[in-house]
Enzyme design. Structure first.
Site, PDB file in Angstrom:
ATOM      1  N   HIS A  12     -12.870  68.792 -23.533  1.00  0.00           N
ATOM      2  CA  HIS A  12     -12.934  69.642 -22.683  1.00  0.00           C
ATOM      3  C   HIS A  12     -14.222  69.226 -22.032  1.00  0.00           C
ATOM      4  O   HIS A  12     -14.876  68.721 -22.138  1.00  0.00           O
ATOM      5  CB  HIS A  12     -14.192  70.678 -23.002  1.00  0.00           C
ATOM      6  CG  HIS A  12     -13.982  72.164 -22.287  1.00  0.00           C
ATOM      7  ND1 HIS A  12     -14.103  73.204 -23.098  1.00  0.00           N
ATOM      8  CD2 HIS A  12     -14.347  72.095 -21.089  1.00  0.00           C
ATOM      9  CE1 HIS A  12     -14.137  73.813 -21.889  1.00  0.00           C
ATOM     10  NE2 HIS A  12     -14.259  73.488 -20.728  1.00  0.00           N
ATOM     11  N   ASP A  46     -17.411  69.561 -22.661  1.00  0.00           N
ATOM     12  CA  ASP A  46     -17.717  70.622 -21.891  1.00  0.00           C
ATOM     13  C   ASP A  46     -18.432  70.331 -20.317  1.00  0.00           C
ATOM     14  O   ASP A  46     -18.831  70.590 -19.426  1.00  0.00           O
ATOM     15  CB  ASP A  46     -18.091  71.962 -21.746  1.00  0.00           C
ATOM     16  CG  ASP A  46     -18.288  73.030 -20.860  1.00  0.00           C
ATOM     17  OD1 ASP A  46     -17.316  72.524 -19.992  1.00  0.00           O
ATOM     18  OD2 ASP A  46     -18.415  73.358 -20.599  1.00  0.00           O
TER      19      ASP A  46
HETATM   20  O1  DOR Z   1     -20.354  75.305 -17.368  1.00  0.00           O
HETATM   21  C1  DOR Z   1     -19.956  75.329 -16.674  1.00  0.00           C
HETATM   22  N1  DOR Z   1     -19.218  75.179 -15.758  1.00  0.00           N
HETATM   23  N2  DOR Z   1     -18.569  76.623 -17.229  1.00  0.00           N
HETATM   24  C2  DOR Z   1     -17.363  76.419 -17.316  1.00  0.00           C
HETATM   25  O2  DOR Z   1     -17.396  77.514 -17.744  1.00  0.00           O
HETATM   26  C3  DOR Z   1     -17.095  75.584 -16.122  1.00  0.00           C
HETATM   27  C4  DOR Z   1     -17.591  74.582 -15.819  1.00  0.00           C
HETATM   28  C5  DOR Z   1     -17.350  74.474 -14.694  1.00  0.00           C
HETATM   29  O3  DOR Z   1     -16.524  74.077 -14.077  1.00  0.00           O
HETATM   30  O4  DOR Z   1     -18.117  74.046 -14.053  1.00  0.00           O
END
Ligand code: DOR
Length: 453
Positions: A69, A316
């Site tokens: 991710h 992420d």
């Molecule tokens: O914190 C986040 N940033 N959560 C997400 O689901 C999207 C991501 C982003 O694209 O910046």
């Protein structure tokens, strides 16, 4: 010998390969992009002749880390990140394979877009970049995108990440189609009615700070629904960035019933809680979606990793420009730039104090994510792609975002002293990072135009 020698002998390290149950002193011989041998004393091996020798004494050699991710932001948001800068950040962080999210501009919802990302990533040539395609056209949640076509083009996951697939019937169809193409459907689990206007976890801290909260039920209710839909269809649901204790419960429940559900957790949810919002003085780099939750949630996530409920640790990585973060907490963008601190933070805050064993953390960064996607990676078995990472568990450094390879400097860990981290990254037998320095292969610009050295 050039650093992209066809043969490498990584000598004297401890090889930790959870997929093989291996945790012992071994040499690793790499030839023609593959692992040729993992044995003690490989100096005399015929393929070791002319090999570049890298001394790994006192270090740990692991399969290259796989991140399910990341946001590479290209096309459309190259002021935040692009494929070149994101690839460099991945290499610096010890990651050899990353799955990039499709919430770009335009979103990756066609085969041609998927193929273009892969083409650019190959051109950069540092790490393996596997694109995710959207579930729905335009990520609007209404009509399924051409999933089969994107699969043909190389999409490894379908997700509308950044936003949820809100409509249960659309999700049911997606799981059905995903099953027939053998591709998981990744859900960004959030009920937009429950989360509307929220900027942090709903709990005692948000009440005291007077900030609008996002309840755990926003995430867990969607996961409960989707687990039922995965059971109904036989499709593979992959739950992105699990943050809440209740979500862990639902994933555990589904797995116990043989429903195909896998889950990932981000390092920031494992090491930080909502108290970081207060303690940092409203540092907008603590603002992330899903939000940093309570200590009880954090402990439940750790338990989920330990008992196999959570399959993978995924960063992420969500790089943002300073203009998106240097504003009031309410207005700031959600996201943490994570590729370059993830491994070191896990070593410092979880492995060092004995909260999680090193072998478990490595498993969740290698074989675990490989299993989620059915990738033939994540192990150093002879014949495997020579994607590997060397860790120095003693290396100390202070996080200085100004020195990131990522364009996203948005980390809540700035100034922290971390102990341990990656010191060598090898992708397909090529050294792409050594002692913190990433090979220069591409130069990214704010416009996302490439010049290659
Ligand atoms: O914190 C986040 N940033 N959560 C997400 O689901 C999207 C991501 C982003 O694209 O910046």
């Amino acid at each position: 010998m050039p650093d992209n020698a066809a043969r490498l002998l990584i000598r004297g390290g401890t090889v930790l390969d959870p997929a093989q149950g291996l945790n012992d002193r071994r040499d690793v011989l790499v030839a023609d992009g593959k692992v040729a041998a993992v044995e003690a004393g490989l100096d005399g091996h015929p393929d070791a002749r002319d090999a570049r020798v890298i001394d790994a004494t006192g270090r740990v050699v692991v399969p290259g880390f796989i991140d399910l991710h990341v946001h590479l932001r290209e096309p459309g948001f190259e002021h935040k990140e692009d494929i070149a800068s994101g690839s460099r950040a991945a290499a610096a962080g010890g990651f050899t394979t990353v799955v990039c999210m499709p919430n770009t501009q335009p979103v990756l919802d066609t085969r041609v877009a998927i193929e273009e990302v892969r083409r650019r990533a190959r051109h950069v040539g540092l790490v393996n970049v596997l694109p995710a395609g959207t579930v729905t056209k335009g990520s609007r949640g209404e009509e399924l995108a051409e999933l089969g076509d994107m699969r043909e083009g190389g999409a490894v996951l379908f997700t509308d990440d950044g936003v949820p697939v809100r409509n249960a019937e659309v999700m049911r169809c997606a799981l059905e189609y995903g099953r027939s193409f053998g591709v998981p459907i990744g859900q960004h689990a959030e009920d937009p009615d429950l989360s509307a206007g929220g900027v942090m976890h709903l709990g005692a801290v948000s009440s005291r700070l007077g900030l609008r909260g996002i309840p755990s039920a926003s995430e867990a209710s969607v996961v409960a629904r989707d687990a039922l839909l995965a059971g109904l269809t036989g499709g593979h649901l992959h739950v992105l960035h699990v943050s809440a204790a209740e979500t862990v419960e639902f994933v555990r429940w589904a797995k116990a019933r043989g429903i195909r559900v896998t889950a990932e957790v981000a390092p920031h949810h494992l090491i930080l809680t909502d108290e970081a919002v207060r303690d940092s003085g409203y540092d907008t780099n603590t603002k992330v979606n899903p939000p940093l939750r309570s200590e009880a949630d954090r402990r439940a996530l750790l338990d989920g990793l330990r008992d196999g409920t959570i399959d993978a640790i995924a960063t992420d990585h969500a790089p943002h420009h300073v203009d998106d973060k240097d504003v009031e907490y309410d207005l700031a963008a959600f996201g943490i730039s994570g590729l370059e601190t993830a491994v070191a933070a896990l070593l410092t805050y979880l492995v060092g104090p004995g909260t999680l064993p090193l072998s478990l953390v490595v498993e969740k960064l290698t074989a675990g994510p490989a299993r989620v996607l059915g990738l033939d990676k994540g192990s150093l078995r002879p014949g495997a792609d020579a994607d590997l990472t060397v860790l120095d568990l003693e290396r100390e450094w202070v996080v200085n975002p100004e020195r990131f390879y990522s364009k996203g400097r948005n980390t809540p860990l700035a100034g922290r002293r971390l102990v341990g981290g990656p010191v060598l990254t090898v992708v397909g037998g090529r050294v792409v990072m050594e002692e913190g320095r990433v090979r220069s292969s591409g130069v990214s610009t704010p416009e996302g135009l490439y010049r290659y050295a």
